[in-house]
Design an enzyme around this catalytic site. Structure first.
Site, mmCIF file in Angstrom:
data_model
loop_
_atom_site.group_PDB
_atom_site.id
_atom_site.type_symbol
_atom_site.label_atom_id
_atom_site.label_comp_id
_atom_site.label_asym_id
_atom_site.label_seq_id
_atom_site.Cartn_x
_atom_site.Cartn_y
_atom_site.Cartn_z
ATOM 1 C CB CYS A 1 -1.980 4.599 4.294
ATOM 2 S SG CYS A 1 -3.404 3.858 3.469
ATOM 3 C CB SER A 2 -0.367 0.724 6.704
ATOM 4 O OG SER A 2 -1.435 1.263 7.474
ATOM 5 C CB CYS A 3 -4.528 -0.746 2.412
ATOM 6 S SG CYS A 3 -5.293 0.888 2.461
ATOM 7 C CB CYS B 1 -0.911 0.006 1.223
ATOM 8 S SG CYS B 1 -1.851 1.544 1.361
#
Lengths: 92, 216
Positions: B122-124, B119
């Site tokens: 962000c941090s999906c 991602c």
């Protein structure tokens, strides 16, 4: 009725609006091919500010790594895929 | 909590003391914002501290073992594999792993295609199935480099791909969460579902590792 079918050639809009944009900058202006249609999803550009609005069609779009990075060192077969909303895609 | 000692002896004895550790580093702006928001929500009665704790506890109970069960079932049952590739949420729910709010999409490694997930924004991550992502998954270095020089990044993870194998990097930019369905290692024909699941690692389901050695 969706605007793009799998296989459609598209270009990511070259734009830089302010706000919560989920279209990565490294893909803007780049050519790709639609892989599949995921359905209509809430628009994060509105949801991020607690605003409502129509859902947006979401597509999986494939980009050749060599098209993104002119000096790409890996295989010519390598691709990057991203999930992009309809209003960021243009027909080419 | 106060760090003060309340015992009254002097500190001139000679048994070794660990140096006092401050239990928090300096908070960043956004950490302070998040703590303030949580405190306000609790103060206004919107949520309770117990609910926050329960949520964290529930989150922490989700581990890559859940994803490993999905992978092992897909290896053993072609009909399940087809359902997983068709509708990840339904296939995960079949095994008792509900996924809410996002769409789970399984991408299958084959002898000529390898998938890896990131991602960049962000941090999906498929948290409902694999739990919290590893720290490196959220690092700027991984996020920036895996779309720019993915083969170099994989090599640092000990994963060497031949140029004949097409590498497919999935950037989770929207509501889709990706699960890599790794290739079943050779020589595992005799194993049952539980034994197969034990072979499946978190990193193989992110796509930075292979299960049958480090090269393909």
């Amino acid at each position: 009725m969706t605007r793009f079918e799998p296989g459609a050639k598209v270009r990511v809009r070259e734009d830089c609006p302010p706000g919560h944009i989920r279209t990565p900058v490294y893909l803007r202006g780049k050519p790709g091919v639609v892989q599949r249609y995921f359905g209509a999803f809430g628009n994060p550009e509105r949801l991020a500010y607690n605003l409502t609005g129509p859902k947006k069609d979401l597509y999986k779009v494939r980009f050749r790594a060599a098209d993104l990075w002119p000096d790409y060192q890996g295989s010519q077969k390598d691709v990057i895929e991203a999930d992009l909303y309809d209003h960021w895609l243009e027909t080419i | 909590m106060s760090g003060h000692h309340h015992h009254d002896h002097d500190h001139d004895h000679d048994h070794p003391h660990a140096p006092p550790q401050p239990d928090d580093k300096v908070h960043s702006y956004h950490q302070i914002l998040s703590i303030a928001l949580k405190e306000l929500l609790i103060e206004k009665g919107v949520i309770t501290a117990a609910e926050v704790r329960q949520f964290i506890e529930k989150r922490d109970s989700i581990t890559p073992a859940n994803g490993a069960k999905v992978v092992a079932r897909a290896w053993l049952d072609p009909a399940y594999r087809a359902r997983l590739l068709e509708d990840g949420n339904a296939a995960a729910a079949e095994l008792g792993f509900p996924i809410t709010g996002t769409k789970l999409v399984a991408v299958e490694n084959t002898s000529d295609t390898h998938n890896v997930v990131v991602c960049t924004l962000c941090s999906c991550y498929p948290r409902d199935l694999l739990g919290l992502p590893p720290a490196w998954y959220k690092s700027r270095a991984y996020r920036a480099r895996v779309v720019r020089e993915p083969r170099a990044v994989l090599r640092e993870f000990g994963t060497e791909l031949s140029d004949d194998v097409a590498l497919r990097v999935h950037d989770s930019t929207a509501d889709i969460r990706f699960l890599v369905l790794p290739q079943r290692p050779v020589g595992t024909d005799a194993l049952d579902e539980e034994a197969l699941a034990a072979l499946v690692t978190r990193d193989s389901m992110i796509g930075v590792a292979l299960l049958d050695g480090g090269a393909r």
